[in-house]
Design a protein around this motif. Structure first.
Motif, PDB file in Angstrom:
ATOM      1  N   THR A 167       0.828  -1.211   0.000  1.00 43.76           N
ATOM      2  CA  THR A 167       0.000   0.000   0.000  1.00 43.76           C
ATOM      3  C   THR A 167       0.855   1.250   0.000  1.00 43.76           C
ATOM      4  O   THR A 167       0.609   2.200  -0.755  1.00 43.76           O
ATOM      5  CB  THR A 167      -0.936   0.003   1.225  1.00 43.76           C
ATOM      6  OG1 THR A 167      -1.747  -1.175   1.205  1.00 43.76           O
ATOM      7  CG2 THR A 167      -1.834   1.235   1.209  1.00 43.76           C
ATOM      8  N   TYR A 168       1.900   1.263   0.844  1.00 45.14           N
ATOM      9  CA  TYR A 168       2.763   2.440   0.941  1.00 45.14           C
ATOM     10  C   TYR A 168       3.535   2.648  -0.350  1.00 45.14           C
ATOM     11  O   TYR A 168       3.680   3.788  -0.818  1.00 45.14           O
ATOM     12  CB  TYR A 168       3.731   2.271   2.116  1.00 45.14           C
ATOM     13  CG  TYR A 168       4.517   3.523   2.432  1.00 45.14           C
ATOM     14  CD1 TYR A 168       3.908   4.612   3.056  1.00 45.14           C
ATOM     15  CD2 TYR A 168       5.866   3.628   2.098  1.00 45.14           C
ATOM     16  CE1 TYR A 168       4.617   5.764   3.342  1.00 45.14           C
ATOM     17  CE2 TYR A 168       6.597   4.765   2.382  1.00 45.14           C
ATOM     18  CZ  TYR A 168       5.958   5.829   3.005  1.00 45.14           C
ATOM     19  OH  TYR A 168       6.666   6.976   3.271  1.00 45.14           O
ATOM     20  N   TRP A 169       4.020   1.558  -0.951  1.00 45.05           N
ATOM     21  CA  TRP A 169       4.773   1.676  -2.211  1.00 45.05           C
ATOM     22  C   TRP A 169       3.893   2.272  -3.302  1.00 45.05           C
ATOM     23  O   TRP A 169       4.326   3.151  -4.049  1.00 45.05           O
ATOM     24  CB  TRP A 169       5.281   0.296  -2.630  1.00 45.05           C
ATOM     25  CG  TRP A 169       6.138   0.327  -3.868  1.00 45.05           C
ATOM     26  CD1 TRP A 169       5.721   0.507  -5.156  1.00 45.05           C
ATOM     27  CD2 TRP A 169       7.558   0.195  -3.939  1.00 45.05           C
ATOM     28  NE1 TRP A 169       6.784   0.480  -6.015  1.00 45.05           N
ATOM     29  CE2 TRP A 169       7.928   0.297  -5.298  1.00 45.05           C
ATOM     30  CE3 TRP A 169       8.550  -0.027  -2.979  1.00 45.05           C
ATOM     31  CZ2 TRP A 169       9.245   0.199  -5.709  1.00 45.05           C
ATOM     32  CZ3 TRP A 169       9.856  -0.120  -3.408  1.00 45.05           C
ATOM     33  CH2 TRP A 169      10.194  -0.007  -4.752  1.00 45.05           C
ATOM     34  N   LEU A 170       2.646   1.792  -3.404  1.00 49.58           N
ATOM     35  CA  LEU A 170       1.755   2.239  -4.473  1.00 49.58           C
ATOM     36  C   LEU A 170       1.326   3.693  -4.308  1.00 49.58           C
ATOM     37  O   LEU A 170       0.825   4.300  -5.253  1.00 49.58           O
ATOM     38  CB  LEU A 170       0.519   1.333  -4.532  1.00 49.58           C
ATOM     39  CG  LEU A 170       0.792  -0.113  -4.971  1.00 49.58           C
ATOM     40  CD1 LEU A 170      -0.481  -0.939  -4.914  1.00 49.58           C
ATOM     41  CD2 LEU A 170       1.372  -0.147  -6.381  1.00 49.58           C
ATOM     42  N   ILE A 245       3.278   7.810  -8.675  1.00 49.64           N
ATOM     43  CA  ILE A 245       3.122   9.226  -8.328  1.00 49.64           C
ATOM     44  C   ILE A 245       2.181   9.848  -9.355  1.00 49.64           C
ATOM     45  O   ILE A 245       2.528   9.962 -10.531  1.00 49.64           O
ATOM     46  CB  ILE A 245       4.474   9.955  -8.309  1.00 49.64           C
ATOM     47  CG1 ILE A 245       5.425   9.269  -7.308  1.00 49.64           C
ATOM     48  CG2 ILE A 245       4.298  11.426  -7.941  1.00 49.64           C
ATOM     49  CD1 ILE A 245       6.831   9.808  -7.316  1.00 49.64           C
ATOM     50  N   SER A 246       1.017  10.233  -8.918  1.00 47.04           N
ATOM     51  CA  SER A 246      -0.027  10.676  -9.844  1.00 47.04           C
ATOM     52  C   SER A 246      -0.035  12.194 -10.033  1.00 47.04           C
ATOM     53  O   SER A 246       0.543  12.939  -9.235  1.00 47.04           O
ATOM     54  CB  SER A 246      -1.405  10.227  -9.330  1.00 47.04           C
ATOM     55  OG  SER A 246      -1.654  10.789  -8.051  1.00 47.04           O
ATOM     56  N   VAL A 285       7.841  18.949   1.324  1.00 48.71           N
ATOM     57  CA  VAL A 285       6.664  19.099   2.193  1.00 48.71           C
ATOM     58  C   VAL A 285       6.281  17.752   2.796  1.00 48.71           C
ATOM     59  O   VAL A 285       5.967  17.654   3.991  1.00 48.71           O
ATOM     60  CB  VAL A 285       5.476  19.687   1.397  1.00 48.71           C
ATOM     61  CG1 VAL A 285       4.199  19.679   2.245  1.00 48.71           C
ATOM     62  CG2 VAL A 285       5.795  21.112   0.943  1.00 48.71           C
ATOM     63  N   ALA A 286       6.330  16.693   1.990  1.00 49.55           N
ATOM     64  CA  ALA A 286       5.917  15.365   2.442  1.00 49.55           C
ATOM     65  C   ALA A 286       6.766  14.867   3.605  1.00 49.55           C
ATOM     66  O   ALA A 286       6.252  14.221   4.528  1.00 49.55           O
ATOM     67  CB  ALA A 286       5.998  14.374   1.283  1.00 49.55           C
ATOM     68  N   PRO A 295       2.818  10.026   2.029  1.00 51.12           N
ATOM     69  CA  PRO A 295       3.037   9.500   0.670  1.00 51.12           C
ATOM     70  C   PRO A 295       2.842  10.593  -0.386  1.00 51.12           C
ATOM     71  O   PRO A 295       1.956  11.438  -0.276  1.00 51.12           O
ATOM     72  CB  PRO A 295       1.970   8.409   0.547  1.00 51.12           C
ATOM     73  CG  PRO A 295       1.719   7.975   1.943  1.00 51.12           C
ATOM     74  CD  PRO A 295       1.848   9.223   2.776  1.00 51.12           C
ATOM     75  N   LEU A 296       3.675  10.557  -1.413  1.00 54.01           N
ATOM     76  CA  LEU A 296       3.687  11.633  -2.406  1.00 54.01           C
ATOM     77  C   LEU A 296       2.376  11.770  -3.160  1.00 54.01           C
ATOM     78  O   LEU A 296       1.924  12.874  -3.455  1.00 54.01           O
ATOM     79  CB  LEU A 296       4.830  11.402  -3.403  1.00 54.01           C
ATOM     80  CG  LEU A 296       6.246  11.547  -2.843  1.00 54.01           C
ATOM     81  CD1 LEU A 296       7.274  11.222  -3.901  1.00 54.01           C
ATOM     82  CD2 LEU A 296       6.473  12.945  -2.302  1.00 54.01           C
ATOM     83  N   SER A 297       1.750  10.630  -3.514  1.00 49.46           N
ATOM     84  CA  SER A 297       0.534  10.703  -4.320  1.00 49.46           C
ATOM     85  C   SER A 297      -0.612  11.401  -3.599  1.00 49.46           C
ATOM     86  O   SER A 297      -1.517  11.935  -4.241  1.00 49.46           O
ATOM     87  CB  SER A 297       0.088   9.297  -4.754  1.00 49.46           C
ATOM     88  OG  SER A 297       0.880   8.864  -5.840  1.00 49.46           O
ATOM     89  N   ILE A 298      -0.573  11.407  -2.277  1.00 48.14           N
ATOM     90  CA  ILE A 298      -1.606  12.124  -1.530  1.00 48.14           C
ATOM     91  C   ILE A 298      -1.491  13.616  -1.796  1.00 48.14           C
ATOM     92  O   ILE A 298      -2.467  14.296  -2.114  1.00 48.14           O
ATOM     93  CB  ILE A 298      -1.498  11.826  -0.020  1.00 48.14           C
ATOM     94  CG1 ILE A 298      -1.843  10.360   0.256  1.00 48.14           C
ATOM     95  CG2 ILE A 298      -2.395  12.755   0.792  1.00 48.14           C
ATOM     96  CD1 ILE A 298      -1.679   9.951   1.697  1.00 48.14           C
TER      97      ILE A 298
END
Length: 321
Positions: A167-170, A245-246, A285-286, A295-298
């Motif tokens: 989950t964390y990786w994705l 990373i979206s 920031v993350a 997580p970056l995607s958040i």
């Protein structure tokens, strides 16, 4: 933008739980005088590889976004359109399920990224021809299948050990970046960006109708294949080292377009530079905002999703200068 990027990198290396000044970072980077061993370790072993990785991945994903938006003649296209992000994500999840070896995880993500691209391109061909609409629909199908397979991997994974890691990786993270990773990622993504930069003028032509592009002497089929392979390489490498990373490829080209216009002679390098700036800022920031890393995607989704909604409302999904 080059100056802003350099200042952003230096600032990112100053910020953290162990704060450093600009002068200290510059002295350590350029070996000026004597520096404390702890400070040198923080800069060279932790922050330098992480910021360089953020810059390269951000630049690569922004490059992917601007190229695919040109190829599909639609400003709402991102790196997810061909299903490569989903297939690479599945490869990473499968690797995490089967092993804790990072080489296996990264290799699996890279291999499945190209498998997803190959499936998308194969499904889009009909009578030896490929159209953009079939590429889009094939990408949606392939992405949906690999997204479902990733969900299945998470369903059967050990909830105590494997599931949190998957989950964390994705969700994307640069926390494990090292100089060894930088030496692997920078040449590959850098070469792919340079190769796409060489054909940046053809990206303007791809934005036209196919018959107009052909009349201008551009082999649309070969250019599409070249763009697909180069962008797939960037996305697959990014996912294999940093997770999914979206929104970087969606949002950043629009920031650049607002500043330099739609001519890819200026838009391409501007997007690459702004992508690096954007992800370095997001990553800083993350890792600094809270005690535990976000997580970056958040964060990228919190920034990118509102932009996507505004663009969709303004453009209706069509190309706009």
């Amino acid at each position: 933008m080059i100056i802003v990027l350099a200042l952003t990198l230096l600032t990112a290396m100053c910020i953290g739980r162990y704060s450093l000044s600009f002068s200290e970072v510059i002295k350590i980077l350029f070996h000026i005088g004597e520096s404390e061993k702890t400070k040198s370790i923080v800069v060279w072993n932790v922050r330098f590889p992480r910021t360089i990785m953020a810059m390269m991945v951000g630049s690569g994903l922004a490059c992917v976004g601007v190229c695919l938006q040109a190829m599909f003649a639609n400003p709402l296209v991102s790196s997810h359109i061909l299903g490569v992000s989903y297939s690479s994500g599945f490869g990473a999840a499968l690797g995490l399920l089967l092993s804790s070896n990072f080489i296996i995880i990264q290799g699996s993500a890279l291999i499945f990224g190209f498998v997803g691209m190959a499936l998308t391109y194969a499904m889009s061909r009909k009578n030896g021809q490929t159209s953009t609409i079939r590429l889009v629909l094939s990408g949606v199908i392939v992405g949906a299948v690999f997204e479902a397979l990733t969900s299945f991997i998470k369903y059967i994974a050990d909830p105590e050990e494997k599931l949190p890691a998957i989950t964390y990786w994705l969700m994307g993270s640069l926390s494990g970046s090292s100089m060894n990773d930088v030496l692997k990622v920078v040449p590959v993504i850098g070469a792919a960006i340079f190769a796409l930069w060489l054909i940046r003028w053809k990206l303007n032509v791809l934005s036209l109708r196919e018959d107009e592009a052909v009349s201008l002497g551009v082999n649309v089929k070969n250019v599409r294949i070249f763009v697909i392979i180069a962008t797939t390489l960037i996305v697959a490498v990014s996912v294999s080292f940093c997770g999914v990373i979206s929104f970087v490829g969606l949002a950043v080209p629009h920031f650049a377009r607002m500043i330099v216009g739609s001519d890819h002679k200026r838009l391409f390098p501007a997007s690459v530079l702004m992508g690096g700036i954007f992800l370095v800022v997001i990553d800083t920031v993350a890792r600094s905002l809270t005690a535990s890393e976000i997580p970056l995607s958040i964060l990228t989704a919190l920034v990118g999703a509102p932009i996507f909604a505004i663009l969709l409302h303004k453009t209706g999904g069509g190309w706009s200068d």
